[in-house]
Design an enzyme around this catalytic site. Sequence first.
Site, PDB file in Angstrom:
ATOM      1  CB  CYS A   4      14.874 112.465 -30.860  1.00 48.57           C
ATOM      2  SG  CYS A   4      14.316 111.930 -32.487  1.00 48.57           S
TER       3      CYS A   4
ATOM      4  CB  ALA B 125      16.946 112.665 -35.367  1.00 50.12           C
TER       5      ALA B 125
ATOM      6  NE  ARG C 152      22.448 114.334 -41.678  1.00 49.13           N
ATOM      7  CZ  ARG C 152      23.083 113.250 -42.090  1.00 49.13           C
ATOM      8  NH1 ARG C 152      22.496 112.380 -42.867  1.00 49.13           N
ATOM      9  NH2 ARG C 152      24.311 113.048 -41.723  1.00 49.13           N
TER      10      ARG C 152
ATOM     11  CG  HIS D  79      25.368 109.514 -33.893  1.00 46.37           C
ATOM     12  ND1 HIS D  79      25.932 110.614 -33.297  1.00 46.37           N
ATOM     13  CD2 HIS D  79      24.511 109.991 -34.825  1.00 46.37           C
ATOM     14  CE1 HIS D  79      25.443 111.712 -33.863  1.00 46.37           C
ATOM     15  NE2 HIS D  79      24.579 111.357 -34.789  1.00 46.37           N
TER      16      HIS D  79
HETATM   17 FE1  CFM Z   1      28.983 114.076 -37.394  1.00 45.02          FE
HETATM   18 FE2  CFM Z   1      28.267 116.386 -37.299  1.00 45.02          FE
HETATM   19 FE3  CFM Z   1      26.559 114.398 -36.823  1.00 45.02          FE
HETATM   20 FE4  CFM Z   1      27.537 114.838 -39.286  1.00 45.02          FE
HETATM   21 FE5  CFM Z   1      25.327 116.317 -39.882  1.00 45.02          FE
HETATM   22 FE6  CFM Z   1      26.128 117.818 -37.869  1.00 45.02          FE
HETATM   23 FE7  CFM Z   1      24.387 115.890 -37.417  1.00 45.02          FE
HETATM   24 MO1  CFM Z   1      23.653 118.004 -38.744  1.00 45.02          MO
HETATM   25  S1  CFM Z   1      29.421 115.646 -38.865  1.00 45.02           S
HETATM   26  S2  CFM Z   1      27.245 113.017 -38.185  1.00 45.02           S
HETATM   27  S3  CFM Z   1      26.603 115.162 -41.215  1.00 45.02           S
HETATM   28  S4  CFM Z   1      28.186 115.097 -35.658  1.00 45.02           S
HETATM   29  S5  CFM Z   1      25.619 118.373 -39.852  1.00 45.02           S
HETATM   30  S6  CFM Z   1      28.124 118.476 -37.022  1.00 45.02           S
HETATM   31  S7  CFM Z   1      24.424 117.805 -36.599  1.00 45.02           S
HETATM   32  S8  CFM Z   1      23.349 115.784 -39.256  1.00 45.02           S
HETATM   33  S9  CFM Z   1      24.477 114.161 -36.146  1.00 45.02           S
END
Ligand code: CFM
Length: 543
Positions: free
Chosen positions: A61, A64, A95, A194
Amino acid sequence: MIEQRPSAEDVKQALVSPWPTKVAKKRSQQITINEVAEDGTVPELLANARTAPGIISQRGCTYAGCKGVIMGPTRDIINIVHGPIGCSFYAWLTRRNMTLPPTPESENYMMYAFSTDLHENEIVFGGEKKLEAAIREAYEMFHPKAISVFSTCPVGLIGDDVHAVSRKMKEELGINVFGFSCEGYKGVSQSAGHHIANNQLFKHVVGLDDEIRGQKKFRVNLLGEYNIGGDAFEIDELFKRCGFELVATFSGNSTYGSFANSHTVDLNMVMCHRSINYVAEMMEKKFGIPWIKVSFVSASGTAKSLRKMAAYFEDAELIARTEAIIEEELAKAEIQRQKYAARTKGKTAMLFVGGSRAHHFQDLFKELEMNVLAAGYEFAHRDDYEGRRVISSIKIDADSRNIEELHIDADPEKFRARVDSEAEARLAAKGFKFKDYQGMMPEMDSKTLIIDDISAYDTEKLIEMWKPDVFCAGVKEKFVIQKMGVPCKQLHNYDAGGPYNAFRGAVNFYRDIDRMVNSPVWKLTKAPWEAEEVESLQEASIA
Ligand code: CFM
C-alpha cells in the site's frame, strides 16, 4: 530444454483465459511477449493500473511505500505512525535495511515503533489531540532533530489534519516536524507512497543546510539505494576508495542532516529509478544538479557505473584511480564468476520483484550465464519497463492525478549550473548520457514473458508450465513456490544472504544462486499436480 517448453503465446493464453472478459482484456494488456526492435523499442505494456478486485497480487500500500521504503532507513528522524497499532507492527523492522551510527551513543530510532495507537474513541471524535500528545511525548523522551508523521487509512477517512498538527508542533517544539498524507488507499500501490515521501522530503528538508563539509571536489548523492542487507556499505566503501565524497544516500544508512545538505553535490546518481526519480528531477530544477542512471548490481554494472561517475568529473587522477580499482576488483570477481558460471550456465530464472530489482538483478544472472524466462514488477510504471522515452506518452489517470505534483522553479540563490554547454558537448561526444533510463524490456531477450502486477494464480501457472531453476520474489511467495519444487530467492530482503551489490556482493550472489539451483533437494519435492495422492485427496474432499 527450450524446445520442450510451452511457447510464450501458450503461457500468456493460460494466464489470461480464466478471467471474465473485462478482466481478461486488462490482464492481456499487462502481460506481453517481449520483442525488441533494432532501435530498442518494445511492445507497450499496461502498468501502474489498479489491480482488479478479487485478484491477489504481490502489491503493498501507499503507506508502506512512504513509511517503510523511503523513510524507514533514516535513523535519526522519529517516524510516528498516526493510526491503529497494526499499521505500526507491520511496518516495524520487516525490511532488512541496515544503518551504521558513527558511535553507539549516536541517535538511532530505527528499532523503535512509534504509534498513536488509534482506538474507537479517536475514530469517532478525532485523533488530532492524541497525535499532538504523541509528538510531545516523543520529543520529551528523545529530543530528536526532526519528527515526521505518517497517515494511515482511518486518518484520511476521519479527516485528521496531520499537516496542521505538524506545523503547530514545529512551532511549539522548535524542531522540524512534517507530515505525510500517505493513507494506504491513496494510490494503486506503494509507488504512490514513494512519490508522496519524495515530495515532503524535498519540501521540508532538502536544501536547509548549505555548509560544505568534507571534500570539496567530486561530491555526489546516491538516490534510490536503501541498504538492504548492507548493499550501501559496499558501495560507500568503493566510493571512498575511488575518491568520491558521498553526501547523502536516499535513503540507505541516511540521516536528517545528510538530506538537508544534499543540494551541495555536483552529481546525483539514480539507482532505483522507480522510487526516487522524483527527487532527482526536482533537485535538477531547483538546484541545477544533473543526474545519471547507475546500477551497482552485478560486477559489470558496478564497473560501468563507476566509470560513468568518474567520466563526468573529467579529472585524470580520479579516472586513473577509479580504473585501477575496477581492474583489481573485476579481476577478483571474474575468477569467482567463472567458477560458479561453469555450474549455473544454461539454468533458468524468473524475477517478480518491486519496481527495479526485477531488472537490475538480471545482470547477475547474465554473469552466471543463466537465462531469464520471465520477469515483471509489482508496481513500476511504463518507463521502468519500456524506458524513459515513453514518459510523454503515459496517460495520466485519476489514480495518478490523486498524487500531488510539486511545481518547482530554480532557487534564485542556490541554483548553480554544474555542467556548462562545452562540457556537455565533450561528454556527449564520448557517449555520456544524462537522465537516461532504458528500462527492463529492451535488455531482455525476445520471446521472454513480461508480466506486470503478477498474481498468485499467474505465479503457480507460470511455474507449472515453465518450471524455472530459481524464482525470485518475496516472503509472501517464497514457501508456496518452494512447495512446488522450485527454490525461491527473496530479493526484497535477500533471505539471510547479501550484500549483493558491488563486486564483493556479486560474488555473494553467485555463490548463493549456485547453492540453490544445484541443490539436489528440489528434485525430491513433487509439485502438487505431480503427486497422485493429491488427486485422490481432492476427489475425496469433493465426495
Ligand atoms: Fe526501489 Fe525496488 Fe522499491 Fe527498493 Fe525494496 Fe523492492 Fe520495494 Mo521490496 S529497489 S525502493 S529496496 S522499487 S526490495 S525492487 S519492492 S522494498 S518499494
